[in-house]
Design a protein around this motif. Structure first.
Motif, PDB file in Angstrom:
ATOM      1  N   ILE A 138     -13.421  18.777 -26.896  1.00  0.00           N
ATOM      2  CA  ILE A 138     -14.205  20.020 -26.915  1.00  0.00           C
ATOM      3  C   ILE A 138     -15.542  19.782 -27.625  1.00  0.00           C
ATOM      4  CG2 ILE A 138     -14.240  22.431 -27.679  1.00  0.00           C
ATOM      5  CD1 ILE A 138     -12.026  22.229 -25.805  1.00  0.00           C
ATOM      6  N   ARG A 169     -14.381  28.364 -22.863  1.00  0.00           N
ATOM      7  CA  ARG A 169     -15.625  28.156 -22.128  1.00  0.00           C
ATOM      8  C   ARG A 169     -16.276  26.910 -22.696  1.00  0.00           C
ATOM      9  NH1 ARG A 169     -16.522  33.793 -21.848  1.00  0.00           N
ATOM     10  NH2 ARG A 169     -17.451  33.658 -23.880  1.00  0.00           N
ATOM     11  N   VAL A 170     -16.204  25.831 -21.940  1.00  0.00           N
ATOM     12  CA  VAL A 170     -16.730  24.573 -22.456  1.00  0.00           C
ATOM     13  C   VAL A 170     -17.814  24.006 -21.560  1.00  0.00           C
ATOM     14  CG1 VAL A 170     -14.789  23.822 -23.845  1.00  0.00           C
ATOM     15  CG2 VAL A 170     -14.727  23.474 -21.395  1.00  0.00           C
ATOM     16  N   GLY A 171     -18.323  24.828 -20.660  1.00  0.00           N
ATOM     17  CA  GLY A 171     -19.391  24.343 -19.779  1.00  0.00           C
ATOM     18  C   GLY A 171     -18.900  23.273 -18.823  1.00  0.00           C
ATOM     19  N   ARG A 200     -22.806  12.675 -19.390  1.00  0.00           N
ATOM     20  CA  ARG A 200     -22.090  12.472 -20.650  1.00  0.00           C
ATOM     21  C   ARG A 200     -20.838  13.347 -20.707  1.00  0.00           C
ATOM     22  NH1 ARG A 200     -27.074  12.224 -24.955  1.00  0.00           N
ATOM     23  NH2 ARG A 200     -28.388  10.866 -23.690  1.00  0.00           N
ATOM     24  N   ASP A 253     -19.216  20.088 -26.024  1.00  0.00           N
ATOM     25  CA  ASP A 253     -20.189  20.996 -26.629  1.00  0.00           C
ATOM     26  C   ASP A 253     -21.455  20.259 -27.032  1.00  0.00           C
ATOM     27  OD1 ASP A 253     -18.670  23.191 -26.366  1.00  0.00           O
ATOM     28  OD2 ASP A 253     -18.147  23.419 -28.482  1.00  0.00           O
ATOM     29  N   GLN A 254     -21.285  18.988 -27.368  1.00  0.00           N
ATOM     30  CA  GLN A 254     -22.386  18.275 -28.000  1.00  0.00           C
ATOM     31  C   GLN A 254     -23.335  17.597 -27.040  1.00  0.00           C
ATOM     32  OE1 GLN A 254     -20.500  15.761 -30.830  1.00  0.00           O
ATOM     33  NE2 GLN A 254     -20.428  17.338 -32.395  1.00  0.00           N
ATOM     34  N   THR A 255     -23.172  17.840 -25.759  1.00  0.00           N
ATOM     35  CA  THR A 255     -24.189  17.300 -24.874  1.00  0.00           C
ATOM     36  C   THR A 255     -24.490  18.305 -23.780  1.00  0.00           C
ATOM     37  OG1 THR A 255     -24.877  15.458 -23.496  1.00  0.00           O
ATOM     38  CG2 THR A 255     -22.552  16.084 -23.391  1.00  0.00           C
ATOM     39  N   THR A 256     -25.729  18.285 -23.332  1.00  0.00           N
ATOM     40  CA  THR A 256     -26.105  19.160 -22.233  1.00  0.00           C
ATOM     41  C   THR A 256     -26.170  18.348 -20.951  1.00  0.00           C
ATOM     42  OG1 THR A 256     -28.396  18.696 -22.805  1.00  0.00           O
ATOM     43  CG2 THR A 256     -27.443  20.706 -23.674  1.00  0.00           C
ATOM     44  N   LYS A 257     -25.891  17.057 -21.054  1.00  0.00           N
ATOM     45  CA  LYS A 257     -26.081  16.180 -19.904  1.00  0.00           C
ATOM     46  C   LYS A 257     -24.784  15.985 -19.132  1.00  0.00           C
ATOM     47  CE  LYS A 257     -30.024  14.120 -22.102  1.00  0.00           C
ATOM     48  NZ  LYS A 257     -29.864  14.724 -23.462  1.00  0.00           N
TER      49      LYS A 257
END
Ligand code: ZN
Ligand code: ZN
Lengths: 337, 530
Positions: free
Chosen positions: B8, B147-149, B19, B12-16
């Motif tokens: 999780i 919700r984890v994108g 990754r 959360d820690q990347t928008t790419k």
């Protein structure tokens, strides 16, 4: 005890009639006492300024040619019939709480503060007073900071990982205070540290006044930005999504702010990481500071004022919300200066 | 649960995207299969059964943290997520429990039948033994809704990467009514054949909106056009003597539309239809709000059944005689669908989607312009040679929607948002004039830029007339252009109308409140388009 109106809240800001001066006023006034150099406290247009000697260079750097007098921490000056002194607030270098005494009645205006020592700013000094005007930017129990060393470890681990992956790390931080605090916590063995011109501008001012900062290298327009893999760059948050940042090629970005404690904020800001580090007191810090003043009257401003004052009232304080220029005291999230 | 909590964080820690996929692949390679299946379930919205009420959680969290309940609530309003709020306000953990994701889920299930006091003891103990991210994730398992994108598409890519199976097959495997408590990673993902789950739907193929000029699609004769209706996208499956109805949100909605049972008799086994579920009467669609009366309920009373009868407006055939025919061209599928629908009784809740004839794009443009008078919201344009794809892919299916209807309205109430927006005013009520009165007719909370939300927030704070709890009545001063997709008569609203998808199209700073539209203007729109 019914207090005297040593300080009152006017449409210009906090006013002392005994000394005819304002503290961090938001409209132009003849005489302004300034807690610190952040833009929401030190504004243009006052006829005269008074700040600590440590805060003054940055204030002048920001506001240009102003009429400013300085005072050192702990020294007392008589302004009209008010006795005034400035004391460390631990927020950023030179930041002060302002103590105002009129006829034995003591008020303290906290300005922005944090109770933990950051290694760079003079440590927060608890002051006894009758009335305490406290900020409460993070005045909710959901805000509890980890120790600075733990956060620095996480930042350095992120940097190291990026350096291993031949990426450039760009860390967003406010140019005054946060940027310098972070600079002091970076593990220099990982790689070179570069700065955005805004950050370096403040660095230069601070170094000139004798504040010791680790060496940095400003990114210039002719810096080969493609050749910086493994470097750490400290930049203002607004620069993270700019073409300037993209010019470094493969980058990993991070914000550093108290708001990063909220997952929703962390995820919606388009950065890879969010480090929870603030120059404001957290929930514990605010409560401890207020308790230590011994004050009966607490005026809260900046942040979750409605909630925080209700909490204080339940704890037995005579707490009120300071009316601000916004009509009420809510502030937009994201303001962490 | 360290591994799942770390996943999780990684997500959360990347928008790419790359990754995120790498993080998922790592998890699917390294986690034990019984954890993997739960990860799939949670990320596709299949939550474990709720064993505690959020009221209980709030009360116990307040108790353990020594905070008054109202302060927890205030914090929740800012944080925007109860699981996170609780994880943040609790004191640091003293103990340490390490269980895997599936072990935690079993542990939670094991106390489902316990009384409140036992549950309370269990939760307080667990909270005191988990810190940071683990505590947050556990709370999420209880409250549900990760919700984890991670979109379905992303998960499919990661699974395809790990299993070396084609993405389309993975997408199909993930569809339907599977339940992590009844299936396994092996059965769902790895097994040779897709199994005997008769209810399993196909992944829906989704259209993109037309972006540039319509003529960029090339020769008109390569394309087929149909009305685009505002209903519920649905897949009707006739297999093994029974039927299943799926919504696009992958919800099994068979029971809500008992009408479709009659299709079982009329259509051969091994038939799967794709289409729009519409409330339908006298060979024309009824307004969407009538259909809405059918959505929320599990069983449908007779009165509603007769007031809002539904049909499937069929536009594609995906399975025929038990064979997946999605690879065949649209033309061929359409021909099969036409012969399937031919000579069916009008009593059957099935209609063939009308094929619109046009020989130039200009003619099609004219049809689009009159779509609203056909109760449609625009056109669907499909490539005749295209197979039925998976998910939203550009190229062969396009929707060509009408421009929305608009009306200028005055903002009269404001309410703060949630999460990041908890200190911004983002939810507004709008009104139009009726004589000298302002009559509220719509609420909207999207459409402005962040900068505009900031501006309006500062203004709301200074121009509040009255507070009603979280709602502020403000000076009627600002005019907004409200855009919406449709308008219907409503007895539940003071204004007498209900809008479909209202949003703020523009902040009309150039207009004063007197310039806003009137209720009469709104009623005119109702008469024309309602
Ligand atoms: Zn401030
Ligand atoms: Zn500040």
């Amino acid at each position: 005890m019914e207090t005297q109106d040593t300080l009152t809240f006017t449409s210009n800001g906090i006013y002392c009639s005994a000394g005819d001066f304002y503290i961090d006023p938001w409209r132009p006034v003849p005489r302004a006492l300034i807690t610190h150099g952040h833009a929401d406290h030190a504004r243009f247009g006052h006829r005269s300024y008074l700040s600590t000697d440590i805060a003054a260079p940055v204030i002048k750097h920001r506001l240009g040619d102003i009429n400013i007098e300085t005072i050192s921490y702990g020294a007392t000056v008589q302004v009209g019939s008010a006795k005034v002194s400035f004391h460390p607030a631990g927020h950023v270098p030179g930041s002060a709480q302002i103590r105002v005494e009129v006829g034995g009645e003591v008020w303290v205006v906290s300005g922005d503060y944090k109770t933990v020592y950051d290694g760079l700013s003079d440590a927060f000094e608890p002051l006894k007073c009758h009335s305490f005007i406290s900020e409460c930017t993070f005045g909710l129990p959901a805000f509890q900071w980890k120790e600075q060393s733990v956060v620095f470890e996480a930042i350095n681990a992120w940097w190291q990982q990026n350096a291993n992956d031949r990426r450039v790390s760009i860390l967003g931080a406010y140019g005054l205070g946060k940027a310098q605090r972070l600079l002091c916590g970076l593990d220099r063995s990982i790689g070179p540290v570069l700065t955005h011109s805004t950050v370096e501008g403040t660095n230069r001012v601070m170094r000139a006044q004798g504040i010791a900062l680790p060496p940095t290298q400003q990114v210039m327009h002719d810096t080969d930005r493609k050749a910086q893999s493994g470097a750490m760059i400290i930049a203002p948050p607004s620069a993270l999504e700019s073409s300037w940042a993209r010019g470094f090629g493969d980058i990993s970005t991070a914000f550093s702010s108290g708001w990063m404690g909220l997952r929703g904020v962390r995820r919606r800001r388009a950065a890879d990481r969010g480090f929870v580090i603030s120059d404001h007191a957290d929930w514990e810090g605010l409560n401890a500071a207020i308790l230590e003043t011994g004050a009966e009257n607490i005026y809260v401003t900046h942040g979750y004022t409605d909630t925080f004052s209700r909490w204080l009232i339940e704890k037995g304080y005579n707490a009120k919300v300071v009316p601000t220029q916004f009509g009420d005291a809510e502030e937009e999230q994201g303001n962490d200066v | 649960m360290k591994r799942f909590a770390a996943l999780i964080s990684d997500l959360d820690q990347t928008t790419k995207t790359l990754r995120k996929i790498a993080a998922l692949e790592r998890y699917f390679r390294e986690a034990p299969p019984e954890d993997r299946i739960w990860c799939l379930a949670l990320f596709s919205g299949r939550r474990p059964k709720r064993i505690l009420s959020t009221t209980q959680l709030r009360e116990w969290a307040a108790e353990l943290s020594g905070l008054p309940l109202w302060l927890l609530e205030d914090s929740y309003a800012v944080v925007g997520d109860l699981a996170e709020t609780i994880a943040l306000v609790l004191p640091p953990a003293k103990g340490n429990i390490d269980k895997s994701l599936s072990e935690w889920i079993s542990a939670l299930r094991a106390i489902a039948g316990a009384d409140a006091e036992e549950k309370r003891k269990f939760i307080l103990e667990v909270w005191d033994a988990l810190s940071g991210q683990d505590r947050f994730v556990l709370n999420k398992l209880i409250t549900g809704g990760f919700r984890v994108g991670v979109s379905q598409k992303l998960m499919v890519r990661a699974l395809a990467g790990v299993t070396h199976k084609p993405e389309a097959e993975i997408a199909h495997r993930l569809m339907g009514a599977w339940n992590p408590e009844e299936t396994s990673w092996e059965k769902l993902i790895e097994a040779e054949d897709l199994g005997t789950d008769l209810s399993r739907p196909f992944p829906f193929f989704l259209a993109h909106g037309v972006e540039g000029e319509i003529a960029e699609l090339g020769l008109p004769e390569n394309w087929c056009a149909e009305w685009k209706w505002d209903g519920i996208r649905g897949q009707v499956i006739i297999r093994g003597g029974t039927h299943y109805v799926w919504s696009r949100g992958e919800e099994l909605i068979t029971d809500r539309f008992p009408e479709f049972a009659s299709l079982c008799e009329a259509l051969p086994k091994g038939t799967v239809l794709d289409g729009e579920i519409l409330a339908w009467q006298d060979e024309a669609p009824l307004p969407f709000n009538l259909l809405q009366t059918r959505i929320g309920r599990k069983t449908v009373p007779k009165a509603i059944l007769s007031k809002a009868p539904v049909i499937l407006y069929a536009y594609d055939l995906l399975e025929w005689q038990g064979k997946d025919i999605r690879d065949r061209s649209f033309n061929e599928r359409r021909r099969m669908l036409e012969s399937l629908c031919a000579n069916q009784s009008k009593a059957l809740p099935l209609r063939l989607s009308e094929r619109l004839s046009f020989d130039t794009w200009a003619v099609l443009g004219d049809l689009r312009d009159v779509a609203r008078s056909h109760h449609a919201e625009g056109l669907m344009i499909k490539n005749k040679q295209s197979p039925y794809g998976v998910g939203r892919k550009k190229g062969s299916w396009w929707k060509w929607k009408l421009d929305p209807l608009t009306i200028d309205a005055v903002m009269i109430y404001a309410q703060a948002g949630h999460g990041r927006r908890a200190n911004l005013y983002t939810d507004f009520t709008f009104a139009v004039w009726q004589g000298n009165d302002l009559v509220p007719f719509a609420k909207a909370y999207s459409g402005l830029s962040d900068a505009e939300f900031k501006d309006i927030t500062a203004w709301v704070r200074k121009n509040t007339l009255q507070r009603f709890g979280p709602v502020r009545q403000v000076t009627p001063e600002h005019v907004f252009e409200i855009a919406f997709e449709g308008i219907h008569k409503s007895t539940r609203h003071k204004s007498g109308v209900a809008l479909r998808f209202p949003r703020m199209a523009r902040w009309r700073r150039d207009k004063s409140p007197q310039d806003a539209n009137s209720l009469e203007d709104l009623k005119d729109l109702l008469n024309t388009y309602g």
